[in-house]
Design a protein around this motif. Structure first.
Motif, mmCIF file in Angstrom:
data_model
loop_
_atom_site.group_PDB
_atom_site.id
_atom_site.type_symbol
_atom_site.label_atom_id
_atom_site.label_comp_id
_atom_site.label_asym_id
_atom_site.label_seq_id
_atom_site.Cartn_x
_atom_site.Cartn_y
_atom_site.Cartn_z
ATOM 1 N N UNK A 89 14.470 46.030 -10.026
ATOM 2 C CA UNK A 89 14.641 45.914 -8.715
ATOM 3 C C UNK A 89 16.286 46.221 -8.354
ATOM 4 N N UNK A 90 17.299 46.172 -9.244
ATOM 5 C CA UNK A 90 18.554 46.579 -8.892
ATOM 6 C C UNK A 90 18.775 47.809 -8.669
ATOM 7 N N UNK A 91 17.771 48.717 -9.105
ATOM 8 C CA UNK A 91 17.912 50.090 -9.020
ATOM 9 C C UNK A 91 17.544 50.558 -7.364
ATOM 10 N N UNK A 92 17.147 49.844 -6.640
ATOM 11 C CA UNK A 92 16.502 49.737 -5.280
ATOM 12 C C UNK A 92 16.845 49.005 -4.285
ATOM 13 N N UNK A 93 17.326 49.496 -2.993
ATOM 14 C CA UNK A 93 17.487 48.459 -2.193
ATOM 15 C C UNK A 93 16.115 47.556 -1.795
ATOM 16 N N UNK A 94 15.066 48.309 -1.742
ATOM 17 C CA UNK A 94 13.749 47.671 -1.619
ATOM 18 C C UNK A 94 12.604 48.520 -1.775
ATOM 19 N N UNK A 135 15.373 42.314 -4.165
ATOM 20 C CA UNK A 135 15.962 41.459 -4.827
ATOM 21 C C UNK A 135 16.523 41.865 -6.029
ATOM 22 N N UNK A 136 16.540 41.031 -7.173
ATOM 23 C CA UNK A 136 17.126 41.621 -8.528
ATOM 24 C C UNK A 136 15.913 40.871 -9.586
ATOM 25 N N UNK A 137 16.057 41.659 -10.686
ATOM 26 C CA UNK A 137 15.035 41.228 -11.720
ATOM 27 C C UNK A 137 13.863 42.430 -11.820
#
Length: 224
Positions: A89-94, A135-137
């Motif tokens: 998910x760090x690669x995307x805003x959402x 989010x992250x992960x």
């Protein structure tokens, strides 16, 4: 956390949790878990959140899994023949995800209810009910059939039958486009509307349309 995706046409996700690590999933997707894993089912967001989930076609609860005292595994299966896609998910805003495509995620990834993307009509029998991951992960989604991952360039547009739209990142602009022509709309068999997606961004498509599969199988179901 380590994971492995096993299988071919109907995949399963095996996750190894270290002590203290947590993940959560939609209800009904659990395949197996070690005896060291603690399961807690709760109404995320309270009664209001549960009601919102139900009216948008989601399960009322989410299942949370924790390796409480020692390491252990938990595994999940897809609801349909298909493939599991990991998303960092760090690669995307959402990412907007079709309601039945979300499988599971780390606790650091948030799952919010979007609803019908501002449209209340019918899309060839498929409502465009989506949730949002951010989010992250790691998060994991389930794509029915084969995965068609499309990377749209800036300004590039594709039209997609809504039944095949599994997920898209928030950089992609979503619009509703009505089919042109009376015969196309009412005799073409693909519904009245298409999803218009404009890049830059990534789109994930189902090759298997659940609504179309239901129509095929209904011919073989006994009538009352």
């Amino acid at each position: 956390m380590q994971y492995e995706i096993k299988g071919t046409v109907m995949q399963a996700l095996y996750i190894q949790l270290e002590e203290g690590e947590k993940i959560y999933s939609e209800a009904g997707s659990l395949l197996s878990m070690a005896s060291s894993i603690e399961l807690e089912t709760n109404f995320t967001g309270g009664i209001t959140g549960a009601f919102k989930r139900v009216v948008t076609g989601n399960s009322a609860v989410l299942n949370h899994f924790k390796a409480k005292d020692r390491d252990g595994h938990v595994s999940f299966s897809t609801r349909m023949p298909g493939h599991i896609v990991p998303l960092q998910m760090e690669n995307y805003h959402s990412i907007q995800v079709q309601r039945h495509s979300f499988l599971c995620a780390e606790e650091s990834v948030k799952l919010d209810i979007i609803g019908n993307l501002g449209f209340t009509g019918f899309f060839g029998g498929n409502g465009l009910i989506y949730n949002q991951l951010h989010g992250s992960g790691l998060a994991f989604i389930s794509v029915d059939g084969e995965v068609n991952e499309v990377h749209l360039e800036p300004g590039e547009t594709i039209l997609v039958h809504p039944g095949h739209l599994a997920a898209f990142d928030s950089n992609v602009r979503f619009e509703v486009q009505r089919l042109k022509g009376f015969k196309n709309m009412f005799l073409g068999g693909d519904g009245l509307f298409l999803a218009k997606l404009t890049g830059e961004g990534t789109v994930w498509l189902h090759s298997l349309n659940l609504h179309g599969l239901g129509e095929v199988l209904s011919a073989y179901m006994p009538s009352k």
